[in-house]
Enzyme design. Structure first.
Site, short mmCIF file in Angstrom:
data_model
loop_
_atom_site.label_atom_id
_atom_site.label_comp_id
_atom_site.label_asym_id
_atom_site.label_seq_id
_atom_site.Cartn_x
_atom_site.Cartn_y
_atom_site.Cartn_z
N LYS A 1 45.94 38.14 28.06
CA LYS A 1 44.71 38.37 27.30
C LYS A 1 44.83 39.64 26.45
O LYS A 1 44.56 39.64 25.29
CB LYS A 1 43.50 38.50 28.22
CG LYS A 1 43.36 37.37 29.24
CD LYS A 1 42.58 36.19 28.71
CE LYS A 1 42.76 34.93 29.55
NZ LYS A 1 42.37 35.04 30.96
N TRP A 43 35.29 32.98 36.52
CA TRP A 43 36.47 33.59 37.12
C TRP A 43 36.18 34.17 38.48
O TRP A 43 36.98 34.03 39.41
CB TRP A 43 37.11 34.61 36.18
CG TRP A 43 37.69 33.93 34.99
CD1 TRP A 43 37.26 34.02 33.69
CD2 TRP A 43 38.78 32.98 34.97
NE1 TRP A 43 38.01 33.20 32.89
CE2 TRP A 43 38.94 32.56 33.63
CE3 TRP A 43 39.61 32.44 35.94
CZ2 TRP A 43 39.92 31.62 33.25
CZ3 TRP A 43 40.59 31.51 35.57
CH2 TRP A 43 40.73 31.12 34.24
N ASP A 102 39.38 42.19 39.23
CA ASP A 102 40.10 41.34 38.28
C ASP A 102 39.78 41.88 36.89
O ASP A 102 38.66 41.76 36.41
CB ASP A 102 39.62 39.89 38.43
CG ASP A 102 40.27 38.95 37.41
OD1 ASP A 102 41.06 39.42 36.57
OD2 ASP A 102 39.99 37.73 37.48
#
Ligand SMILES: *Cc1c(COP(=O)(O)O)cnc(C)c1O
Length: 355
Positions: A191, A99, A167
């Site tokens: 999530k 990511w 993030d």
């Protein structure tokens, strides 16, 4: 079912029931949440309360603004540098997994990216212990939890001199952090805080207006702030599910309670992994994620047998990401401890049979 999905992932059953009810008949209006205007007395309080609850649960600074935006966390990979990074400027990033690597790639479209620390050469098994921070960087970006590689910053480098950008897609609302010290936080909802289709963005407004480019309206945080996160039709259903999840977090005792449960779940899982030598966790013990635990089975010939046992017991979502293989067990806020107990009992039994 024991739902260990990595994302979209498990939500509290009360949230799902309330969301279903809102689709049939929203707050007794006789109309579905999906068939009312967003600029109405019915929907506007939803957006307001969701923004307010984020502020309250995360104990934000008054200069920080809360937005619910479209496009998934992946859109933030570009929207962050578009707003914060001048074309002749530099941004510092850490590379700790898939990511963060994606975030870095997008930032290079807007300015210079300097890698302040990287876990890449070690195969993404360890959080970098030292950082080389350029003090002239506009901001410092990190991915607090790497959902695919199972790494998590346990000690965040909070004392850097440049604004922190994070993030938090896969560990938002799961642990107490000094959120008020961040310049910008973003997280896709699917999530740990709701349904796919909406992003949480927390941004300190003092950082805005410094990039030397014209920013299209939908990409400009200042426009979203001005319009109270409703420039256009927001993803109403996803915002509502986020609100229900935020209310649930508050009712349960807030982020400290989420952290306590998260520690219990992850501790049980990692203790079991370490006690059963048929399994192996590739991640450095101090950097293991409390949200996504990755592991392999040393003898790859019995991997399928383990996967089949889990499937037979109603345990879903344990397969590793297609890019890394092995197994991954996601331990998000809504996962009951009983699911981890069931899985670890199965793991112990499997280890005895194959030890
Ligand atoms: C899932 C994930 C993303 C991407 O989210 P999308 O909403 O699918 O764009 C980004 N960062 C992290 C850490 C993630 O886990």
């Amino acid at each position: 079912m024991h739902n260990f999905n990595a994302g979209p992932s498990i939500l509290p059953s009360t949230v799902l029931e309330a969301a279903a009810q809102a689709i049939r008949n929203f707050n007794g209006s006789g109309l579905s949440l999906l068939e009312i205007g967003h600029r109405t007395k019915l929907f506007e309080p939803v957006m307001q309360e969701a923004r307010q609850l984020v502020r309250e649960l995360m104990q934000l600074h008054p200069d920080q603004e809360v937005l619910f935006l479209h496009g998934g966390a992946s859109t933030q990979f570009m929207q962050v540098p578009m707003n914060l990074l001048p074309s002749n400027g530099k941004a510092a990033y850490t590379d700790t997994g898939i990511w963060s690597a994606k975030a870095i790639k997008e930032a290079t479209h807007f300015g210079t990216v300097e890698i302040a620390g990287s876990a890449k050469d070690g195969g993404y098994r360890e959080i970098p212990k030292t950082l080389e921070m350029d003090p002239t960087a506009q901001y410092f970006h990190l991915t607090t939890n790497e959902t695919v590689h199972g790494l998590q910053w346990q000690q965040l480098p909070l004392n850097v001199e440049v604004p922190l950008v994070a993030d938090m897609s896969s560990d938002v609302l799961s642990r107490t952090l000094p959120f008020d010290r961040f310049g910008l936080i973003y997280a896709g909802a699917q999530k740990n805080m709701g349904a796919a289709g909406v992003n949480l963005v927390v941004v300190n407004k003092n950082l805005l207006g410094k990039a030397d480019r014209r920013i299209p309206t939908m990409m400009d945080y200042r426009e979203h702030i001005r319009e109270a996160s409703m420039i256009n039709t927001p993803p109403v259903f996803a915002v509502y599910v986020a609100l229900l999840t935020l209310r649930w977090v508050k009712e349960q005792g807030g982020i400290p309670e989420m952290e306590k449960r998260s520690r219990q779940r992850s501790q049980l899982l990692y203790e079991t992994l370490d006690a059963c030598p048929v399994f192996e966790c590739p991640v450095n013990a101090a950097d293991r994620s409390r949200m996504n635990a990755v592991f392999t089975i040393k003898d790859s010939r019995i991997e399928e047998a383990f996967a089949n046992r889990c499937a037979a017991e109603g345990m879903i979502g344990i397969k590793g990401h297609r890019s890394v293989g092995g197994f991954r067990v996601s331990l998000y806020n809504a996962l009951p401890l009983e699911s981890v107990v069931a899985l670890t009992n199965l793991m112990k039994e499997f280890a005895r049979q194959h030890g």
